[in-house]
Scaffold this active site. Structure first.
Site, PDB file in Angstrom:
ATOM      1  N   LYS A  68       0.850  -1.194   0.000  1.00 60.11           N
ATOM      2  CA  LYS A  68       0.000   0.000   0.000  1.00 60.11           C
ATOM      3  C   LYS A  68       0.887   1.246   0.000  1.00 60.11           C
ATOM      4  O   LYS A  68       1.921   1.279   0.694  1.00 60.11           O
ATOM      5  CB  LYS A  68      -0.907  -0.013   1.232  1.00 60.11           C
ATOM      6  CG  LYS A  68      -1.948   1.106   1.275  1.00 60.11           C
ATOM      7  CD  LYS A  68      -2.854   0.925   2.493  1.00 60.11           C
ATOM      8  CE  LYS A  68      -3.901   2.021   2.623  1.00 60.11           C
ATOM      9  NZ  LYS A  68      -4.779   1.823   3.799  1.00 60.11           N
ATOM     10  N   SER A 159      -9.617   1.897   3.067  1.00 61.19           N
ATOM     11  CA  SER A 159      -8.795   2.650   2.138  1.00 61.19           C
ATOM     12  C   SER A 159      -7.759   1.805   1.401  1.00 61.19           C
ATOM     13  O   SER A 159      -7.044   2.305   0.532  1.00 61.19           O
ATOM     14  CB  SER A 159      -8.064   3.760   2.902  1.00 61.19           C
ATOM     15  OG  SER A 159      -7.184   3.205   3.873  1.00 61.19           O
ATOM     16  N   SER A 183      -9.910  -0.536   7.294  1.00 60.42           N
ATOM     17  CA  SER A 183      -9.381  -0.229   5.964  1.00 60.42           C
ATOM     18  C   SER A 183      -8.784  -1.401   5.214  1.00 60.42           C
ATOM     19  O   SER A 183      -8.557  -1.310   4.011  1.00 60.42           O
ATOM     20  CB  SER A 183      -8.323   0.882   6.067  1.00 60.42           C
ATOM     21  OG  SER A 183      -8.905   2.081   6.479  1.00 60.42           O
TER      22      SER A 183
END
Length: 497
Positions: A68, A159, A183
């Site tokens: 990420k 996210s 997330s």
């Protein structure tokens, strides 16, 4: 081949029946196939093999893994999906990234996210939204049956949506995400994969760009629970660079004995809000029934302060965001405007230009909560409510071993439907079942269990007491084998399967 477990592929790489460069090329080919999904913000096209020896074999020998884009990666841009850090290239690796490298992993790319990880859909990013592979216009099959393509995209969840899509499409075998209120688990549920949030303090946050220091947890997205267990065994443990980390008993190679008849399951009554869909409810009941038929004790329990948790989470989240975002001033690093007649005007111009609306709104709200006249009214009260929520969990662990809840309230909504809501509404809906675990620090995992009538994945969340991570993973592995969730694969004749 790309659908096999990390352990199976690692053995083939080590005995020579599979070539590491060929495997990497197959994963790169898939990144090209899914370009329209916008899962990656950068891709490492050059294969840099890890050297290993039979005397000292690595646990992730040349296994492609994605990261990420809010984890620092030496020499590779870390943008956090924001113009503020668009050109930021870290001089060091985050501890979890370094641990992956040390065990032989190869990083295939950095994955898209909501700006500074503030969101539940991976739609608020300078790189554009990430789209879900399920019900997309990318050709794919489920259990070798080609799926008819739809008109509207579905959100990937957030996210860590980029990481989830990267794993779901087989471009990598696992991906790092971060989980502050759901997330990693949220996009895992929407994308039909496993999303594991470890106990807070068992994985180092050093090098993870902070959102909410007291809740952020580096997390793992993988296609199977066994893969998540393998990666967790690599990245967990104490780190001298993160004073919040602790030593834990790491025994990932030893099978954790699971006897379902000895497991006490709790079903929290408060995790049944008005927005819960009938299909998610049915999946929840199905999982409870699977445990019950295997001899587990299944009973309803109460976490009475759950109804206050989303409000508590919002206040604490925004207060810590306001504090953490103060470092982005346009002076030391990050975006710096060309003009500024004073330090104050430089700050104002940098933030006004380089930060998105969601980030600005959280900074404003957080600073409001932290004003001297509001501190006791909001921030201190939120801390007290957090303690009550923690106590709720501590109380239920006296009578149950595992909690089972929905992960999300519905299947993945369409992109157009999701974007009609403001960020507060999005988070209230998407994070209702996930954020209490972050307030309490408990380990939690989302496991895909079935498809909806629309052919979209539904995930169910399992929660365990703090530091019972390997127990949680073992129970989840047992559940995974008993639900037989269908396998998604891209339709591509040029890459190895």
């Amino acid at each position: 081949m790309l659908l096999q477990t990390i352990e199976a592929v690692r053995k083939q790489l080590q005995n020579g029946s599979l070539d590491a460069a060929e495997l990497y090329r197959a994963c790169l080919r898939r990144t090209e196939l899914i370009k329209d999904l916008n899962a990656f913000v950068s891709i490492q096209k050059e294969f840099r093999p890890h050297k290993w020896s039979k005397q000292n074999p690595s646990r992730l020998n040349n296994i492609p893994i994605a990261i990420k884009d809010n984890f620092c990666t030496k020499g590779i841009p870390t943008t956090c999906g924001s113009r503020m850090l668009k050109d930021f290239v870290p001089p060091y690796n985050a501890t979890v990234v370094e641990k992956l490298f040390n065990q032989g992993a190869v990083i295939i790319g950095k994955c898209n996210l909501d700006e500074f990880a503030m969101g539940s859909g991976t739609v608020d990013s300078i790189h554009g939204p990430t789209k879900n592979i399920w019900r997309s216009n990318i050709a794919y099959s489920v259990n070798n049956q080609e799926v008819k393509l739809p008109v509207d995209w579905r959100i990937a969840g957030g996210s860590s949506g980029g990481s989830a899509v990267a794993v779901a499409t087989g471009t990598c075998f696992a991906a790092l995400g971060s989980d502050t209120g759901g997330s990693a688990r949220n996009p895992a549920a929407h994308c039909g994969i496993v999303g594991f949030k470890p106990t807070y303090s068992t994985v180092s946050r050093h090098g993870l760009v902070p959102l909410v220091n007291s809740m952020d947890v580096p997390s793992i997205l993988a296609r199977t629970v066994s893969d998540a267990t393998t990666v967790y065994g690599v990245i967990c443990g104490r780190d001298p660079f993160d004073s919040t980390t602790v030593d834990i008993d790491i025994t990932p190679e030893k099978p954790y004995p699971i006897d379902p008849s000895q497991i006490r399951i709790g079903i929290p009554m408060e995790y049944h809000p008005s927005g819960l869909s009938e299909e998610v409810l049915a999946a929840w009941e199905m999982v409870a029934s699977i445990f019950e038929k295997a001899g587990s004790s299944v009973k309803k329990i109460s976490l009475p302060h759950t109804k206050y948790s989303i409000s508590c989470y919002s206040v604490l989240n925004q207060a810590e965001v306001a504090s953490n975002m103060a470092r982005y001033d346009g002076l030391k690093y990050g975006y710096r405007p060309n003009e500024g007649t004073s330090v104050e005007s430089l700050y104002a111009e940098a933030r006004a230009t380089a930060l998105g609306q969601v980030v600005k709104a959280r900074i404003l709200a957080g600073n409001y909560f932290l004003l001297q006249r509001n501190y006791k009214k909001y921030f201190e009260k939120a801390l007290k409510v957090r303690r009550l929520i923690v106590n709720d969990f501590l109380e239920v662990w006296k009578s149950v071993d595992i909690l089972i809840t929905p992960t999300t309230l519905t299947e993945a909504p369409s992109l157009s439907e999701f974007c009609k809501l403001d960020n507060r509404q999005q988070c209230s809906s998407e994070d209702y079942c996930t954020q209490p675990c972050n307030l309490a620090g408990c380990p939690a995992i989302s496991v895909p269990v079935r498809l909806s009538a629309n052919g979209l994945p539904i995930g169910i969340q399992l929660i365990a007491p703090n530091y019972k991570d390997f127990f949680l993973l073992a129970v989840s592995n047992w559940l995974e084998k008993n639900v037989s969730f269908p396998k998604l694969d891209l339709i591509d004749t040029e890459t190895i399967k």
